[in-house]
Write a protein that holds these residues in place. Structure first.
Motif, PDB file in Angstrom:
ATOM      1  N   LYS A 116     -48.270 -16.105   3.324  1.00 24.11           N
ATOM      2  CA  LYS A 116     -47.068 -15.174   2.244  1.00 24.11           C
ATOM      3  C   LYS A 116     -46.749 -14.036   2.449  1.00 24.11           C
ATOM      4  CE  LYS A 116     -46.919 -16.273  -2.809  1.00 24.11           C
ATOM      5  NZ  LYS A 116     -45.822 -14.635  -2.954  1.00 24.11           N
TER       6      LYS A 116
ATOM      7  N   ASP B  93     -43.098 -11.976   2.103  1.00 25.28           N
ATOM      8  CA  ASP B  93     -42.954 -11.867   0.797  1.00 25.28           C
ATOM      9  C   ASP B  93     -42.362  -9.747   1.775  1.00 25.28           C
ATOM     10  OD1 ASP B  93     -43.115 -13.663  -0.477  1.00 25.28           O
ATOM     11  OD2 ASP B  93     -45.197 -13.258  -1.622  1.00 25.28           O
ATOM     12  N   GLU B  94     -42.853  -9.496   2.208  1.00 27.29           N
ATOM     13  CA  GLU B  94     -42.708  -8.267   2.829  1.00 27.29           C
ATOM     14  C   GLU B  94     -41.709  -7.748   3.287  1.00 27.29           C
ATOM     15  OE1 GLU B  94     -44.463  -5.102   2.516  1.00 27.29           O
ATOM     16  OE2 GLU B  94     -46.040  -6.233   1.088  1.00 27.29           O
TER      17      GLU B  94
ATOM     18  N   GLU C 165     -38.780  -8.179   0.819  1.00 29.66           N
ATOM     19  CA  GLU C 165     -39.096  -6.797   0.797  1.00 29.66           C
ATOM     20  C   GLU C 165     -38.322  -5.688   1.458  1.00 29.66           C
ATOM     21  OE1 GLU C 165     -40.206  -5.669  -2.597  1.00 29.66           O
ATOM     22  OE2 GLU C 165     -39.795  -7.810  -3.280  1.00 29.66           O
TER      23      GLU C 165
ATOM     24  N   ASN D  96     -35.388 -15.499   4.836  1.00 29.49           N
ATOM     25  CA  ASN D  96     -36.011 -16.260   4.110  1.00 29.49           C
ATOM     26  C   ASN D  96     -35.957 -17.888   4.449  1.00 29.49           C
ATOM     27  OD1 ASN D  96     -38.440 -17.211   2.071  1.00 29.49           O
ATOM     28  ND2 ASN D  96     -36.394 -18.488   0.853  1.00 29.49           N
TER      29      ASN D  96
END
Length: 219
Positions: free
Chosen positions: A183, A187-188, A191, A206
């Motif tokens: 995760k 997520d990084e 970002e 994603n």
């Protein structure tokens, strides 16, 4: 800021500076490019701060001119201080302030990365960047094959390079380094996409990472 987050930021800049086949790079080459990357971040921070100053001056000029042009102040004698006036809408001011906040956030982040890279977390940051780079050097064909496989018919050579490099870093972490939680890696990556690439990049990245995770049984 976590050292790993700083490492991913530097790794992305490092990947953007590869000017020959990565298989030809030595550890010393990687270290030299990391140093160059830190300089890029520092220079970008300086440029961003200059932009912020310019935006603040624009806001001040807007307020000063709006106040001076108000009917109540046009009727006052020359040399007398203007009276404060109501600003009829907040939209213009909000947009200008949001722009400044965005720039400041990016600048602070860049400075934190640079600080981590030269102070207490220097070895952690540098070592993880080199781990990512060396792993990509070893597995480049397999990593790019994963991206190509899940790119829905897009030729990998036609993908936005920033998106491709973000995917490369994430896939390397997911399939070969395997130290960070899945995760966190995803997520990084998202970002980085929001910060550096196009509006559609986050969804694209994603989608590919979700397929990589599913097909490789990563949890």
């Amino acid at each position: 800021m976590q050292a790993r987050r700083a490492s991913r930021e530097l790794a992305l800049i490092l990947f953007s500076q590869f000017d020959k086949k990565i298989t030809e790079y030595s550890d010393k080459d990687f270290e030299d490019i990391i140093l160059k990357s830190i300089r890029v971040l520092s220079n970008n921070s300086t440029d961003e701060l200059k932009t912020t100053v310019g935006a603040l001056i624009d806001i001040k000029d807007f307020i000063d001119n709006y106040e001076a042009d108000d009917e109540s102040n046009l009727e006052r004698p020359i040399g007398v201080k203007n009276l404060p006036v109501q600003i009829p809408t907040t939209a213009d001011m909000r947009d200008k302030i949001d722009t400044i906040l965005d720039i400041v956030e990016k600048t602070i982040f860049a400075l934190e990365v640079a600080e981590l890279s030269v102070l207490e977390s220097q070895d952690d940051v540098k070592d993880y960047v080199i781990t990512i780079a060396k792993s990509f050097k070893e597995h480049q064909e397999d990593v790019d094959a994963q991206i190509q496989k899940y790119s829905n018919g897009w030729d990998i050579n036609r993908l936005v390079k920033m998106d491709k490099d973000i995917l490369r870093i994430a896939i390397i972490e997911l399939l070969y380094i395997k130290e960070a939680p899945m995760k966190v890696v995803v997520d990084e990556a998202l970002e980085l996409a929001k910060k550096y690439s196009t509006d559609d990049s986050s969804a694209f990245i994603n989608g590919i990472l979700a397929k990589v995770i599913m097909e490789n049984g990563i949890d």
